[in-house]
Scaffold this motif. Structure first.
Motif, PDB file in Angstrom:
ATOM      1  N   GLY A  17      78.221  30.654  68.870  1.00  0.00           N
ATOM      2  CA  GLY A  17      79.261  29.753  68.388  1.00  0.00           C
ATOM      3  C   GLY A  17      78.776  28.485  67.765  1.00  0.00           C
ATOM      4  O   GLY A  17      79.565  27.658  67.320  1.00  0.00           O
ATOM      5  N   ALA A  18      77.463  28.222  67.747  1.00  0.00           N
ATOM      6  CA  ALA A  18      76.966  26.961  67.187  1.00  0.00           C
ATOM      7  C   ALA A  18      76.590  27.170  65.735  1.00  0.00           C
ATOM      8  O   ALA A  18      75.767  28.007  65.418  1.00  0.00           O
ATOM      9  CB  ALA A  18      75.743  26.478  67.974  1.00  0.00           C
ATOM     10  N   HIS A  84      69.692  31.604  75.840  1.00  0.00           N
ATOM     11  CA  HIS A  84      69.983  30.903  74.595  1.00  0.00           C
ATOM     12  C   HIS A  84      68.690  30.531  73.874  1.00  0.00           C
ATOM     13  O   HIS A  84      67.693  30.187  74.489  1.00  0.00           O
ATOM     14  CB  HIS A  84      70.810  29.639  74.867  1.00  0.00           C
ATOM     15  CG  HIS A  84      72.156  29.927  75.424  1.00  0.00           C
ATOM     16  ND1 HIS A  84      73.191  30.427  74.678  1.00  0.00           N
ATOM     17  CD2 HIS A  84      72.631  29.825  76.681  1.00  0.00           C
ATOM     18  CE1 HIS A  84      74.245  30.603  75.439  1.00  0.00           C
ATOM     19  NE2 HIS A  84      73.924  30.251  76.662  1.00  0.00           N
ATOM     20  N   GLU A 169      80.768  17.105  79.263  1.00  0.00           N
ATOM     21  CA  GLU A 169      80.232  17.227  77.913  1.00  0.00           C
ATOM     22  C   GLU A 169      80.064  15.823  77.326  1.00  0.00           C
ATOM     23  O   GLU A 169      80.738  14.881  77.729  1.00  0.00           O
ATOM     24  CB  GLU A 169      81.192  18.033  77.041  1.00  0.00           C
ATOM     25  CG  GLU A 169      81.427  19.452  77.527  1.00  0.00           C
ATOM     26  CD  GLU A 169      82.420  20.198  76.654  1.00  0.00           C
ATOM     27  OE1 GLU A 169      82.716  19.715  75.544  1.00  0.00           O
ATOM     28  OE2 GLU A 169      82.905  21.249  77.091  1.00  0.00           O
ATOM     29  N   TYR A 191      78.895  25.050  79.416  1.00  0.00           N
ATOM     30  CA  TYR A 191      79.739  24.092  78.697  1.00  0.00           C
ATOM     31  C   TYR A 191      78.909  23.127  77.862  1.00  0.00           C
ATOM     32  O   TYR A 191      79.361  22.616  76.834  1.00  0.00           O
ATOM     33  CB  TYR A 191      80.692  23.342  79.650  1.00  0.00           C
ATOM     34  CG  TYR A 191      80.107  22.335  80.602  1.00  0.00           C
ATOM     35  CD1 TYR A 191      80.037  22.609  81.962  1.00  0.00           C
ATOM     36  CD2 TYR A 191      79.675  21.075  80.174  1.00  0.00           C
ATOM     37  CE1 TYR A 191      79.530  21.685  82.858  1.00  0.00           C
ATOM     38  CE2 TYR A 191      79.171  20.137  81.066  1.00  0.00           C
ATOM     39  CZ  TYR A 191      79.099  20.456  82.405  1.00  0.00           C
ATOM     40  OH  TYR A 191      78.614  19.521  83.281  1.00  0.00           O
ATOM     41  N   LYS A 194      78.181  24.859  74.534  1.00  0.00           N
ATOM     42  CA  LYS A 194      79.311  24.705  73.615  1.00  0.00           C
ATOM     43  C   LYS A 194      79.349  23.293  73.035  1.00  0.00           C
ATOM     44  O   LYS A 194      79.675  23.111  71.859  1.00  0.00           O
ATOM     45  CB  LYS A 194      80.609  25.025  74.345  1.00  0.00           C
ATOM     46  CG  LYS A 194      80.715  26.476  74.811  1.00  0.00           C
ATOM     47  CD  LYS A 194      81.989  26.709  75.613  1.00  0.00           C
ATOM     48  CE  LYS A 194      82.067  28.150  76.110  1.00  0.00           C
ATOM     49  NZ  LYS A 194      83.276  28.373  76.949  1.00  0.00           N
ATOM     50  N   GLY A 197      76.994  22.956  70.141  1.00  0.00           N
ATOM     51  CA  GLY A 197      77.558  23.553  68.941  1.00  0.00           C
ATOM     52  C   GLY A 197      78.634  22.702  68.313  1.00  0.00           C
ATOM     53  O   GLY A 197      78.683  22.541  67.084  1.00  0.00           O
ATOM     54  N   ARG A 198      79.510  22.113  69.143  1.00  0.00           N
ATOM     55  CA  ARG A 198      80.589  21.270  68.601  1.00  0.00           C
ATOM     56  C   ARG A 198      80.021  20.023  67.933  1.00  0.00           C
ATOM     57  O   ARG A 198      80.531  19.568  66.898  1.00  0.00           O
ATOM     58  CB  ARG A 198      81.565  20.899  69.710  1.00  0.00           C
ATOM     59  CG  ARG A 198      82.566  21.999  70.045  1.00  0.00           C
ATOM     60  CD  ARG A 198      83.707  21.475  70.902  1.00  0.00           C
ATOM     61  NE  ARG A 198      83.275  21.238  72.269  1.00  0.00           N
ATOM     62  CZ  ARG A 198      83.322  22.142  73.234  1.00  0.00           C
ATOM     63  NH1 ARG A 198      83.723  23.370  72.969  1.00  0.00           N
ATOM     64  NH2 ARG A 198      82.938  21.859  74.460  1.00  0.00           N
TER      65      ARG A 198
END
Length: 406
Positions: A17-18, A84, A169, A191, A194, A197-198
């Motif tokens: 997702g990144a 990962h 986060e 988390y 994620k 990636g965000r």
């Protein structure tokens, strides 16, 4: 509190997702190539990795390819870990990025050297300080740093707060406001994967920190070379690391010369009849190198960063005759009654220690989670002094001290 995630090692997959944007930092007056000259080696000083297993770097004239990997899962969870992998291309300012083909197709491209930095973990901050880049810090996790000057800058609002990795986060709004050249984000739970990636999706230059995954304390310390890659400070990082590694080698030899290997426990009470004992992690490695007999040592098993749970009954089987016990820990619960504790030789003889000597309780600041990462030689010197005073007499302990019974 500073929980450390349990991790295992295994296969690798790309960060889910990144996205992998090319992230351009603002032009600065830092080192910039005046005119690109193909074939020129822009990085004459290179990092050579000796112990770290979770990052690597290759040099390609005017850019570096940095790869990181680890397995993550929720803290103290029994769920299967998620592997990962991350790839970054660090391009010297003023030179062109390489083609985004092959294994670089999904890589994150960053411009170096960076001049401003954000972190969400005080351990990462210790690496930044060791590289003498404290003035470059624009954002940190919060107010719990052991360094008074940095904390005062945070209190004054000069440095932003993005939240600590073990709590939440990172606050991306603060990062967007501060606009650091690079945000070093501890990625130790799903988390946080994620969140990395965000951050990149928003155009924020971010790099994963996996130093917590290292099985050897010198591997963790060697992540100073990882941060050095972003500021072109490989020479300084190599020099600092070699000095520490050399001192560690000397201390190991000194400990090995001691006439005996005392039995030592290192672990704390977690409550409800459960103890967290160090079996195959950095603490167990420190005991081994300090020429101590750890009845729970097993470097062939799974690596657990914070120790492994055993019952009070199991501890009685192997631990009652231990000569020393590092029992004090900031995470410890109230100990069992004296009727239980008095069955341990180390307890009755007062050979008990803790590792929070360098603590500022009023700020919830523990240097064990900061300086100890970059100075494992100090940690090992403390242990050799405590366990073998006959071979290291004049060292004043830095991190460890006598534990007082409640």
């Amino acid at each position: 509190m500073r929980p450390i995630n349990l991790i295992l090692f295994g296969g690798l997959v790309l960060l889910a997702g990144a996205c992998r944007p090319t992230i351009e930092q603002p032009e600065t007056n830092s080192t910039t190539a005046a005119a690109f000259e193909p074939g020129t080696d822009y990085f004459p000083d290179k990092a050579e990795i000796q112990y770290a297993e979770h990052f690597s770097v290759t040099y390609h004239g005017h850019y570096k390819v940095v790869r990181t990997h680890a397995e993550v899962r929720p803290w103290r969870s029994d769920t299967a870990p998620e592997p990962h992998e991350d790839v970054m291309v660090l391009v010297q300012r003023g030179t062109p990025p390489p083609p985004r083909t092959g294994d670089l197709e999904d890589a994150t491209v960053l411009t170096i050297p960076v001049t401003t930095i954000a972190v969400n973990n005080d351990g990462t901050l210790a690496f930044v300080q060791a590289l003498k880049r404290s003035d470059a810090v624009l954002a940190v996790g919060g107010l719990h740093t052991y360094d008074d000057t940095l904390r005062q800058r945070v209190e004054a609002g000069e440095i932003g707060q993005i939240g600590y990795s073990w709590r939440s986060e990172p606050d991306l709004e603060v990062l967007l406001d501060r606009q650091p050249d690079i945000a070093f984000l501890t990625v130790d739970t799903p988390y946080n994967v994620k969140a990395l990636g965000r951050a990149r999706e928003l155009g924020l230059p971010a790099a994963a920190m996996f130093e917590w995954a290292e099985a050897h304390y010198l591997g963790r310390t060697e992540w100073i070379k990882y941060l050095a890659l972003f500021v072109n400070a490989e020479r300084d990082a190599n020099t600092m690391f070699e000095s520490v590694a050399s001192r560690v080698a000397d201390l190991k030899a000194l400990a090995a010369s001691a006439p005996h290997s005392p039995m030592v426990l290192w672990g704390y009470y977690g409550g409800n009849g459960r103890w967290w004992m160090h079996r195959n992690n950095l603490e167990a490695r420190f005991l081994h190198d300090a020429n101590a007999f750890n009845p729970y040592e097993n470097f062939d098993g799974d690596h657990h960063t914070e120790g492994e749970p055993i019952s009070s009954e199991q501890l009685l089987v192997a631990g009652t005759k231990a000569d020393h016990w590092i029992i004090g820990d900031i995470h410890a619960a109230e100990l069992p009654p004296d009727t239980y504790m008095n069955r341990f030789t180390a307890w009755t003889q007062g050979a008990l220690y803790h590792n929070y000597k360098r603590t500022k309780w009023e700020y919830n600041a523990y240097d064990w989670f900061e300086t100890a990462l970059v100075r494992p030689d100090w940690v090992l010197a403390d242990l050799v002094t405590l366990l073998h005073p006959e071979v290291l007499r004049h060292h004043e302990t830095i991190f460890f001290d006598l534990y007082e019974k409640p």
